[in-house]
Write a protein that holds these residues in place. Structure first.
Motif, short mmCIF file in Angstrom:
data_model
loop_
_atom_site.label_atom_id
_atom_site.label_comp_id
_atom_site.label_asym_id
_atom_site.label_seq_id
_atom_site.Cartn_x
_atom_site.Cartn_y
_atom_site.Cartn_z
N ILE A 1 -4.24 -11.40 -5.43
CA ILE A 1 -2.81 -10.91 -4.89
C ILE A 1 -2.11 -9.87 -5.85
N THR A 2 -2.62 -9.98 -7.06
CA THR A 2 -2.10 -8.89 -8.07
C THR A 2 -2.74 -7.45 -7.61
N GLU A 3 -4.06 -7.51 -7.48
CA GLU A 3 -4.64 -6.38 -6.63
C GLU A 3 -3.78 -5.65 -5.50
N ALA A 4 -3.70 -6.72 -4.49
CA ALA A 4 -3.05 -6.40 -3.22
C ALA A 4 -1.45 -5.86 -3.61
N LYS A 5 -0.84 -6.45 -4.52
CA LYS A 5 0.61 -5.92 -4.62
C LYS A 5 0.29 -4.63 -5.47
N ASN A 6 -0.50 -4.29 -6.19
CA ASN A 6 -0.84 -3.06 -6.73
C ASN A 6 -0.92 -2.00 -5.88
N TYR A 7 -1.59 -2.35 -4.66
CA TYR A 7 -1.95 -1.42 -3.35
C TYR A 7 -0.91 -1.19 -2.83
N PHE A 8 0.08 -2.36 -2.36
CA PHE A 8 1.16 -2.30 -1.22
C PHE A 8 2.29 -2.43 -1.69
N GLY A 9 2.37 -2.96 -2.99
CA GLY A 9 3.91 -2.92 -3.48
C GLY A 9 4.84 -3.73 -2.37
N ASP A 10 6.14 -3.25 -2.28
CA ASP A 10 7.07 -3.83 -1.23
C ASP A 10 6.77 -3.54 0.15
N THR A 11 5.77 -2.69 0.74
CA THR A 11 5.61 -2.35 1.99
C THR A 11 5.23 -3.31 3.00
N VAL A 12 4.78 -4.59 2.29
CA VAL A 12 4.70 -5.71 3.39
C VAL A 12 5.74 -6.75 3.04
N ASP A 13 5.67 -7.51 4.04
CA ASP A 13 6.79 -8.71 4.21
C ASP A 13 6.28 -10.10 3.23
#
Length: 184
Positions: A143-155
């Motif tokens: 999830i850390t990598e995913a958040k680095n990729y997408f930040g707050d653009t996903v819900d």
């Protein structure tokens, strides 16, 4: 991994986008039957707009939602591959699904082996599910990598721990039941 998280269902039913474990990798998922959601997934992921996404379905009957009617030979072949980490490309000539097939007139579907994920899909309906990474970068393994990729653009982000999976095998299934391997 537990896919019975009520937040997942709630966000997806409200046409949101979720980063969550699929049966193979972390995916960025949204309702396949909602063109605006599909476009949002493409935008967030910076996905090549000419490449269709794999669609996760809860059972084979959901193919009919995309005007796909399989031959007897195809049905026999499908039973060999589903459920599991094999995505099957089928013809989908309907123009109303161009937002999904991107001019290829084909769509790739997968029924995951996990019953909990199948149950979620039966409640949400079909979900587009490309891997959770911007085009050209490696899939997020946590999830850390995913958040680095997408930040707050996903819900919503659903943490399934570390996933070092492999993308699904992709095959094209012809009307006569023969198969062409696209990705092994």
């Amino acid at each position: 991994m537990s896919w019975d998280n009520k937040n997942i269902l709630e966000v997806l039913k409200k046409n949101g986008v979720v980063v969550m474990p699929t049966d193979t990798l972390y995916g960025i998922v949204g309702k396949a039957e909602k063109a605006s959601v599909v476009e949002r997934v493409y935008t967030i992921r910076k996905r090549n707009t000419n490449k269709p996404c794999i669609i996760l379905i809860g059972n084979i009957n959901e193919l009919e939602k995309f005007s796909i009617h399989t031959s007897q030979e195809q049905k026999t072949a499908i039973k060999k591959y589903w459920s599991g980490a094999v995505s099957i490309i089928l013809e989908c000539p309907e123009e109303k699904f161009a937002y999904l097939h991107r001019g290829t007139k084909t769509l790739a579907f997968r029924i995951p082996a996990q019953k909990e994920l199948q149950n979620l899909l039966k409640e949400t309906g079909p979900l587009v599910a490309p891997s959770a990474n911007p085009e050209g970068l490696p899939p997020a393994e946590n999830i850390t990598e995913a958040k680095n990729y997408f930040g707050d653009t996903v819900d919503l982000y659903i943490d399934g721990g570390e996933i070092k999976g492999k993308a699904s095998k992709v095959i094209k299934l012809h009307k006569d039941g023969s198969v062409t391997v696209i990705r092994s």
